[in-house]
Each structure stands twice: as C-alpha cells, then as structure tokens.
Design a protein around this motif. Structure first.
Motif, PDB file in Angstrom:
ATOM      1  N   SER A  54      50.357  39.934  55.393  1.00 21.84           N
ATOM      2  CA  SER A  54      49.879  40.991  54.503  1.00 21.84           C
ATOM      3  C   SER A  54      49.859  42.342  55.220  1.00 21.84           C
ATOM      4  N   ARG A  55      49.506  42.354  56.501  1.00 22.30           N
ATOM      5  CA  ARG A  55      49.541  43.606  57.265  1.00 22.30           C
ATOM      6  C   ARG A  55      50.975  44.100  57.439  1.00 22.30           C
ATOM      7  N   GLU A  56      51.922  43.193  57.616  1.00 24.33           N
ATOM      8  CA  GLU A  56      53.330  43.576  57.753  1.00 24.33           C
ATOM      9  C   GLU A  56      53.864  44.162  56.452  1.00 24.33           C
ATOM     10  N   VAL A  57      53.471  43.606  55.309  1.00 24.07           N
ATOM     11  CA  VAL A  57      53.892  44.140  54.013  1.00 24.07           C
ATOM     12  C   VAL A  57      53.353  45.557  53.830  1.00 24.07           C
ATOM     13  N   LEU A  58      52.093  45.769  54.183  1.00 22.43           N
ATOM     14  CA  LEU A  58      51.498  47.105  54.085  1.00 22.43           C
ATOM     15  C   LEU A  58      52.213  48.087  55.017  1.00 22.43           C
ATOM     16  N   PHE A  59      52.512  47.658  56.232  1.00 21.60           N
ATOM     17  CA  PHE A  59      53.224  48.518  57.182  1.00 21.60           C
ATOM     18  C   PHE A  59      54.615  48.868  56.658  1.00 21.60           C
ATOM     19  N   HIS A  60      55.318  47.883  56.090  1.00 22.95           N
ATOM     20  CA  HIS A  60      56.658  48.117  55.562  1.00 22.95           C
ATOM     21  C   HIS A  60      56.611  49.118  54.397  1.00 22.95           C
ATOM     22  N   HIS A  61      55.617  48.982  53.523  1.00 21.50           N
ATOM     23  CA  HIS A  61      55.460  49.907  52.405  1.00 21.50           C
ATOM     24  C   HIS A  61      55.218  51.331  52.910  1.00 21.50           C
ATOM     25  N   ASN A  62      54.360  51.476  53.915  1.00 19.74           N
ATOM     26  CA  ASN A  62      54.094  52.807  54.484  1.00 19.74           C
ATOM     27  C   ASN A  62      55.337  53.391  55.128  1.00 19.74           C
ATOM     28  N   GLU A  63      56.129  52.572  55.796  1.00 18.25           N
ATOM     29  CA  GLU A  63      57.354  53.061  56.430  1.00 18.25           C
ATOM     30  C   GLU A  63      58.378  53.506  55.379  1.00 18.25           C
ATOM     31  N   LEU A  64      58.449  52.803  54.255  1.00 16.71           N
ATOM     32  CA  LEU A  64      59.352  53.235  53.184  1.00 16.71           C
ATOM     33  C   LEU A  64      58.922  54.578  52.608  1.00 16.71           C
ATOM     34  N   GLU A  65      57.617  54.774  52.449  1.00 15.03           N
ATOM     35  CA  GLU A  65      57.127  56.068  51.959  1.00 15.03           C
ATOM     36  C   GLU A  65      57.447  57.186  52.947  1.00 15.03           C
TER      37      GLU A  65
END
Length: 152
Positions: A104-115
C-alpha cells in the motif's frame, strides 16, 4: 514503570523512565505522540523514545498438564509439531501483513511520482510560453523605440 539510573549518561534526565507495551492486530505504521507536561519555551524538556518491535509470542512449554507422562513418543512429537505449526502460522500472518503494508505504501509512492512527473512535464512548456511572450513584447517595444527615434 522502570528506573534505570545506571544506564543513563544524564542522571537528571533519568528520573522518570516509563515502559509502554502496545500490541497491534495488524502490522504497519504506528504514530507516537509524546508531550512533556513540564516543558516550556524557556525550559525545554528532552524526550527519548526507544521503540522495539517484538513479534515473538511466548513459546508454549510442554508441561505435564498438556501431555501426560504416559503419552507415547508420537503423541509428544505431534504436540511439539502442533506448537511449531501455530508459531509458524503466526509468523506467516505477520509477514503477510507487513507485505500488504509495504504494497500500500508503494502504491501511494507510485501515485505521488506520477503526479510529480505530470507537473514536471508541463512546467517547461509554461516556461517556454512565457519566454516567447516576453520576447514578442520586447521586440515590439524595440521596433516602437526605433521608429520613434527614426532609426528604422
């Protein structure tokens, strides 16, 4: 409450030592908030936290009440195997909970990196548009200046 003055390098700071045990049902991040009631702007107070994770459940001892003395070797072995299986099951559940939390932390990190990538993609485009607009305005002012002075 625990008092460990021998282990402390600052004896005045070791007057109050507390031990708090906190058990979570699932693994993951735990927020800790600590506040000193005696601290102020002019008399700050230092708070130290020593956080340790312990997932070890106390091992079940094979007492005589669990297994009678006249039990056969296979019964004792099966009881030991059952105890080890329970411990293994709890260890696997903890590993799975940690993996889910990391996912779940990796998904959040990936979303932030896409933004961030989207924002960084459009920023140079905006800068180029501002530079072109500034250049066009500067050129217009220069042409107007030269025409007014009758240089052109």
């Amino acid at each position: 409450t625990r008092f460990d003055r021998e282990d402390c390098s600052y004896p005045a700071a070791c007057d109050y030592t507390e031990t708090i045990h906190f058990k979570t049902e699932l693994g993951g991040t735990v927020d800790i908030c600590a506040r000193s009631l005696s601290a102020s702007k002019y008399r700050p107070s230092r708070i130290g936290l020593d956080v340790s994770m312990s997932s070890q459940e106390p091992k079940l001892a094979l007492s005589e009440s669990v297994i009678p003395e006249d039990a056969s070797l296979t019964e004792r072995s099966s009881a030991e195997l059952l105890r080890d299986l329970k411990h293994l099951h709890s260890s696997v559940a903890e590993v799975i909970a940690e993996a889910d939390h990391a996912k779940s932390r990796e998904v959040l990190f990936h979303h932030n990196e896409l933004e961030k990538h989207t924002a960084s993609f459009w920023w140079p485009v905006v800068q180029i548009c501002v530079l072109l607009l500034t250049g066009y305005t500067q050129a217009g002012h220069m042409v107007h200046f030269f025409k007014r002075r009758r240089i052109i």
